[in-house]
Write a protein that holds these residues in place. Structure first.
Motif, mmCIF file in Angstrom:
data_model
loop_
_atom_site.group_PDB
_atom_site.id
_atom_site.type_symbol
_atom_site.label_atom_id
_atom_site.label_comp_id
_atom_site.label_asym_id
_atom_site.label_seq_id
_atom_site.Cartn_x
_atom_site.Cartn_y
_atom_site.Cartn_z
ATOM 1 N N MET A 1 1.623 7.401 134.930
ATOM 2 C CA MET A 1 1.746 5.951 135.083
ATOM 3 C C MET A 1 3.105 5.493 134.561
ATOM 4 O O MET A 1 3.355 5.494 133.356
ATOM 5 N N ILE B 1 -3.001 11.194 135.884
ATOM 6 C CA ILE B 1 -2.155 10.152 136.448
ATOM 7 C C ILE B 1 -0.871 10.081 135.626
ATOM 8 O O ILE B 1 -0.918 10.107 134.398
ATOM 9 N N ALA C 1 1.709 6.967 139.902
ATOM 10 C CA ALA C 1 1.380 5.545 139.816
ATOM 11 C C ALA C 1 2.643 4.770 139.461
ATOM 12 O O ALA C 1 3.231 4.997 138.409
ATOM 13 N N LEU D 1 4.947 2.427 134.126
ATOM 14 C CA LEU D 1 4.696 0.984 134.159
ATOM 15 C C LEU D 1 5.899 0.184 134.640
ATOM 16 O O LEU D 1 5.747 -0.820 135.337
ATOM 17 N N VAL E 1 5.897 -0.270 138.422
ATOM 18 C CA VAL E 1 4.781 -0.925 139.114
ATOM 19 C C VAL E 1 5.277 -2.227 139.746
ATOM 20 O O VAL E 1 5.824 -3.096 139.075
ATOM 21 N N TYR F 1 -8.888 2.509 142.112
ATOM 22 C CA TYR F 1 -8.491 2.495 140.698
ATOM 23 C C TYR F 1 -8.598 1.055 140.220
ATOM 24 O O TYR F 1 -8.005 0.144 140.821
ATOM 25 N N ASP G 1 0.855 7.467 130.106
ATOM 26 C CA ASP G 1 1.465 6.152 130.278
ATOM 27 C C ASP G 1 2.885 6.126 129.724
ATOM 28 O O ASP G 1 3.125 6.488 128.562
ATOM 29 N N SER H 1 -4.524 9.366 131.955
ATOM 30 C CA SER H 1 -3.356 8.623 132.405
ATOM 31 C C SER H 1 -2.263 8.761 131.354
ATOM 32 O O SER H 1 -2.407 8.262 130.231
ATOM 33 N N GLY I 1 -6.386 6.186 129.223
ATOM 34 C CA GLY I 1 -4.981 5.840 129.173
ATOM 35 C C GLY I 1 -4.397 6.133 127.803
ATOM 36 O O GLY I 1 -4.946 5.703 126.781
#
Length: 232
Positions: free
Chosen positions: A160, A158, A191, A162, A165, A55, A134, A132, A110
């Motif tokens: 995600m 996905i 993710a 954030l 992360v 990725y 998000d 994705s 995204g």
């Protein structure tokens, strides 16, 4: 359980992502490579396991700056059998189609970059598109109808998170579970927050198809042995 190593690229270098605060990202320091050069870091990661895809987040492109085209080209040349899931701030179906002209590049759409949900219905090669979803904190980034209307979703999605992360906080299991429950058989990828084998086991039991991972690979918590086990 499919493990997808992450390369966050900014200014031609791989950077260490922490909680989505991109202004504070700095070139990565990793025992797997002698520099933050994308090819060097990718080769170090490839030494841990037989990954079928990377990725790649082009953070400059996502934030409206010139893309890291040279870095992506070098990765494609260095790994001629590997697929690349590329998040480059794609806003339109035409931009996705241009990225997909390279045969092993898959367009990550995204939601933080998409202004109109109709873009997803217009994608010319949905088999090489990945959505994705998000999130930052509790907020969904993107048109609400994308989150609400699962008929817009391609076969791979996905989730995600954030804020998780590089945080060491663990995956957002509640959110992931809610998405899996609505996904109607689509492959869901986690993710953000994976710390090691224990998290992967929990994700696998929750019906997650795979995970995007960075920190746990660089700090050694996901060893080659663990990767082989989950790869099976």
């Amino acid at each position: 359980m499919r493990i997808i190593p992450v390369l966050d690229i900014m200014g031609g270098r791989v950077v260490r992502g922490v909680m989505g605060e991109r202004r504070g990202y700095r070139p990565i320091k990793t025992p797997l490579a002698g520099s933050a050069d994308p090819v060097a870091v990718a080769r170090g990661l490839a030494g841990l396991g037989d990954f079928s895809a990377f990725y790649v987040a082009d953070l400059d492109a996502i934030e409206g700056r010139p893309p890291n085209a040279a870095a992506l080209g070098a990765l494609n040349e260095a790994f001629p059998k590997t697929a690349f899931w590329v998040d480059a701030g794609l806003e339109t179906a035409a931009e996705a189609e241009r990225l997909q002209r390279a045969p092993r590049q898959h367009a990550v759409m995204g939601t933080e970059s998409i202004a109109d949900a109709a873009v997803l219905a217009a994608l010319p090669h949905p088999e090489r598109a990945i959505l994705s979803l998000d999130f930052k904190g509790e907020a969904f980034l993107g048109p609400p109808e994308i989150l609400q209307d699962t008929t817009l979703w391609p076969d791979r999605v996905i989730v995600m998170t954030l804020a998780r992360v590089g945080s060491g906080a663990g995956p957002d299991l509640d959110r992931l579970g809610a998405i899996v429950a609505r996904a109607e058989g689509r492959a869901i990828y986690a993710a953000g927050g994976v710390r090691g084998p224990g998290d992967l086991e929990v994700l696998e039991q929750a019906g997650i198809a795979g995970a995007l991972v960075s920190t746990a690979l660089h700090n050694g918590r996901l060893s080659s042995e663990a990767l082989r086990r989950f790869g099976r």
